[in-house]
Design a protein around this motif. Structure first.
Motif, mmCIF file in Angstrom:
data_model
loop_
_atom_site.group_PDB
_atom_site.id
_atom_site.type_symbol
_atom_site.label_atom_id
_atom_site.label_comp_id
_atom_site.label_asym_id
_atom_site.label_seq_id
_atom_site.Cartn_x
_atom_site.Cartn_y
_atom_site.Cartn_z
ATOM 1 N N THR A 67 27.698 -50.820 43.409
ATOM 2 C CA THR A 67 28.275 -50.935 44.156
ATOM 3 C C THR A 67 27.967 -52.663 45.471
ATOM 4 O OG1 THR A 67 26.185 -49.978 45.327
ATOM 5 C CG2 THR A 67 28.406 -48.547 45.550
ATOM 6 N N ASP A 68 27.576 -53.024 46.502
ATOM 7 C CA ASP A 68 26.883 -53.646 46.839
ATOM 8 C C ASP A 68 26.006 -53.210 47.277
ATOM 9 O OD1 ASP A 68 29.627 -55.074 47.437
ATOM 10 O OD2 ASP A 68 29.557 -54.054 49.931
ATOM 11 N N ASP A 69 24.980 -52.528 47.660
ATOM 12 C CA ASP A 69 23.042 -52.297 47.235
ATOM 13 C C ASP A 69 23.061 -51.927 45.732
ATOM 14 O OD1 ASP A 69 24.291 -49.744 46.856
ATOM 15 O OD2 ASP A 69 23.489 -48.891 48.802
ATOM 16 N N GLY A 70 23.970 -52.197 44.718
ATOM 17 C CA GLY A 70 23.566 -52.457 43.424
ATOM 18 C C GLY A 70 23.181 -51.412 43.107
ATOM 19 N N ARG A 71 24.392 -50.066 43.303
ATOM 20 C CA ARG A 71 24.276 -48.588 42.428
ATOM 21 C C ARG A 71 25.491 -48.577 41.587
ATOM 22 N NH1 ARG A 71 23.885 -44.054 47.175
ATOM 23 N NH2 ARG A 71 25.753 -45.838 48.057
ATOM 24 N N ILE A 72 24.727 -47.474 40.554
ATOM 25 C CA ILE A 72 25.949 -48.300 38.978
ATOM 26 C C ILE A 72 27.414 -46.834 40.129
ATOM 27 C CG2 ILE A 72 26.588 -47.078 37.052
ATOM 28 C CD1 ILE A 72 23.891 -47.620 36.443
ATOM 29 N N VAL A 73 28.775 -47.483 39.631
ATOM 30 C CA VAL A 73 29.840 -46.561 40.259
ATOM 31 C C VAL A 73 30.285 -45.973 39.064
ATOM 32 C CG1 VAL A 73 32.112 -47.180 41.140
ATOM 33 C CG2 VAL A 73 30.536 -48.554 41.801
ATOM 34 N N VAL A 74 30.260 -44.301 39.074
ATOM 35 C CA VAL A 74 30.657 -43.465 38.450
ATOM 36 C C VAL A 74 31.677 -42.704 38.521
ATOM 37 C CG1 VAL A 74 28.809 -43.431 37.045
ATOM 38 C CG2 VAL A 74 28.938 -41.972 38.711
ATOM 39 N N ASP A 75 32.197 -42.080 37.656
ATOM 40 C CA ASP A 75 33.206 -40.877 37.579
ATOM 41 C C ASP A 75 32.776 -39.796 37.531
ATOM 42 O OD1 ASP A 75 32.357 -40.330 35.123
ATOM 43 O OD2 ASP A 75 34.502 -40.427 34.454
ATOM 44 N N ARG A 76 33.001 -38.397 37.517
ATOM 45 C CA ARG A 76 32.851 -37.156 38.216
ATOM 46 C C ARG A 76 32.060 -36.516 37.467
ATOM 47 N NH1 ARG A 76 30.737 -33.083 39.528
ATOM 48 N NH2 ARG A 76 31.755 -31.754 40.909
ATOM 49 N N THR A 77 32.175 -37.203 36.412
ATOM 50 C CA THR A 77 30.650 -37.291 35.098
ATOM 51 C C THR A 77 29.163 -37.364 35.236
ATOM 52 O OG1 THR A 77 31.866 -37.910 33.512
ATOM 53 C CG2 THR A 77 32.829 -36.210 33.909
ATOM 54 N N MET A 78 29.755 -38.378 35.834
ATOM 55 C CA MET A 78 28.543 -39.820 36.123
ATOM 56 C C MET A 78 27.908 -40.682 34.856
ATOM 57 S SD MET A 78 26.747 -38.563 39.518
ATOM 58 C CE MET A 78 28.407 -37.527 39.409
ATOM 59 N N ARG A 79 29.466 -41.040 34.526
ATOM 60 C CA ARG A 79 29.906 -42.145 33.525
ATOM 61 C C ARG A 79 30.231 -43.051 33.920
ATOM 62 N NH1 ARG A 79 33.654 -40.201 28.213
ATOM 63 N NH2 ARG A 79 32.405 -41.973 26.948
#
Length: 399
Positions: A254-266
């Motif tokens: 995201t713009d703030d650096g958090r990892i974008v994941v699917d529903r399983t945290m992948r």
């Protein structure tokens, strides 16, 4: 060759996932390495207590992971290269690289200065153990002076409220002020807000509402309207941020650096990377992003663990409920607020306050520490082999 699982960070999410994986996956097929900068498990939810002068247990990670087969690497993560599947680390010996086949990214968050001048140079915070001890040392020096030394806590989120009330109760000789950008306790119900105000009055905390800080100096802060607020110790609690490591690695963030994941945290961009805790951006069951919190760390860590086990063993991955039930706020050692929220993350009208709420919060913290210190307790003894061995030969799913 064994499947290499590397866990970055041994906070609430990382320590839980590493320990659970060690119990559920066969050591004949896998090796698990945890990378953490500090040798102790940090009870981040109690760092404001540590800063106020209380003794907070910090179990050695070597003891926490003893007997689990987990390898502990005390080092600071400097980079991740998902194309080469390596993690670069730095330690007293110069560091090096660790290869991985599956990566869990759980490096957490740190204080966010929001670009306000002087925060890094002059403000204290409570987002790490060294930082909390640094603040504690400063408060010790102020307590040795004449009464009335001024402590200014900037930020009225949960961390700011807990920090201000803890310092005021533990060090009554200090003059504590809490700077709120809007109305104090705005996300709480009307009853909980009233309880919070009474607690601040009882503890002698001066609340400055609708006040924005635009600069921090050594002995004061400057507000947006130009007025100065004198301070002998400014504590910055105005939000959190994540390290830019994931973004620099080319992971989708995201713009703030958090990892974008699917529903399983992948990870959406790199399937052999999972994320949990404050480092992850995920949508809860109510359609809203989960906030950075210990509760979110628990839910996302559990989901990541189930997904990794399911992927490696060829079994179905169950969905963990991703919810945010509410806020547990300590107001010193003998008072607290338990505020539940509805499906839209809005405060419910009823709340619990007082000693009972404080005891519930203390019980949650005690349970969190115990479960983290015993990462494999109560888990199935049956260890699963990988669905396919690294050399391509079939592997059994049951041990």
């Amino acid at each position: 060759m064994k499947h290499r699982i590397v866990v970055l960070g041994a906070g609430y999410a990382g320590a839980y996932v590493a320990g659970t994986l060690a119990r559920r996956l066969s050591p004949a097929d896998t090796e698990i390495t945890v990378v953490n900068a500090e040798p102790e498990f940090v009870q981040r939810l109690r760092l404001h207590q540590l800063a106020a002068g209380q003794e907070i247990e910090a179990p050695k990670l070597a003891d926490v992971f003893a007997g689990t087969g987990i390898r502990l690497r005390l080092a600071r993560v400097t980079a991740v290269d998902p194309e080469r599947q390596v993690v670069a680390v730095a330690d007293a010996d110069g560091g090096g690289e660790l290869g991985y086949d599956t990566l869990l990214y759980a490096l957490g968050s740190h204080v966010a200065d929001h670009g306000v001048p002087g925060v890094a140079e002059h403000a204290f915070h409570v987002t790490s153990r060294p930082a909390a001890l640094r603040l504690r040392e400063r408060l010790d020096s102020l307590s040795g002076r004449d009464e009335g030394s001024r402590v200014l806590v900037v930020g009225d989120g949960l961390t700011g409220i807990e920090t201000a009330t803890e310092i005021a109760e533990s060090r009554p000789g200090l003059s504590v002020s809490l700077v709120a950008r809007g109305e104090l306790g705005a996300p709480l119900s009307a009853g909980a807000r009233s309880h919070l105000r009474r607690a601040c009055d009882r503890l002698g905390i001066t609340v400055l509402e609708h006040t924005s800080v635009e600069a921090v100096e050594a002995t004061r802060v400057l507000c947006a309207d130009g007025s100065p607020l004198a301070s002998d110790a400014t504590v910055w609690t105005a939000g959190f941020a994540v390290d830019p490591i994931a973004a620099a690695a080319g992971l989708e963030v995201t713009d703030d650096g958090r990892i974008v994941v699917d529903r399983t945290m992948r990870s959406l961009s790199h399937p052999n990377v999972y994320a949990a805790g404050d480092s992850v951006y995920t949508i809860g069951d109510n359609g809203r992003p989960l906030p950075m919190s210990c509760a979110s760390a628990g839910f996302t860590g559990m989901q990541a663990m189930k997904a990794i086990v399911g992927c490696l063993t060829g079994s179905k991955t169950a969905n963990v409920k991703l919810s945010y039930p509410g806020n547990h706020i300590s107001l010193g050692r003998r008072d607290g607020i338990l505020q539940m929220v509805d499906h839209e993350a809005q405060a419910k009208p009823k709340y619990m306050g007082g000693r009972k709420a404080a005891r519930i919060k203390a019980g949650i913290l005690k349970m969190s520490l115990w479960t983290t210190s015993h990462p494999t307790f109560g888990l199935p003894k049956r260890k699963h082999h990988l669905a396919a061995a690294p050399d391509g030969a079939a592997a059994r799913v049951a041990a």
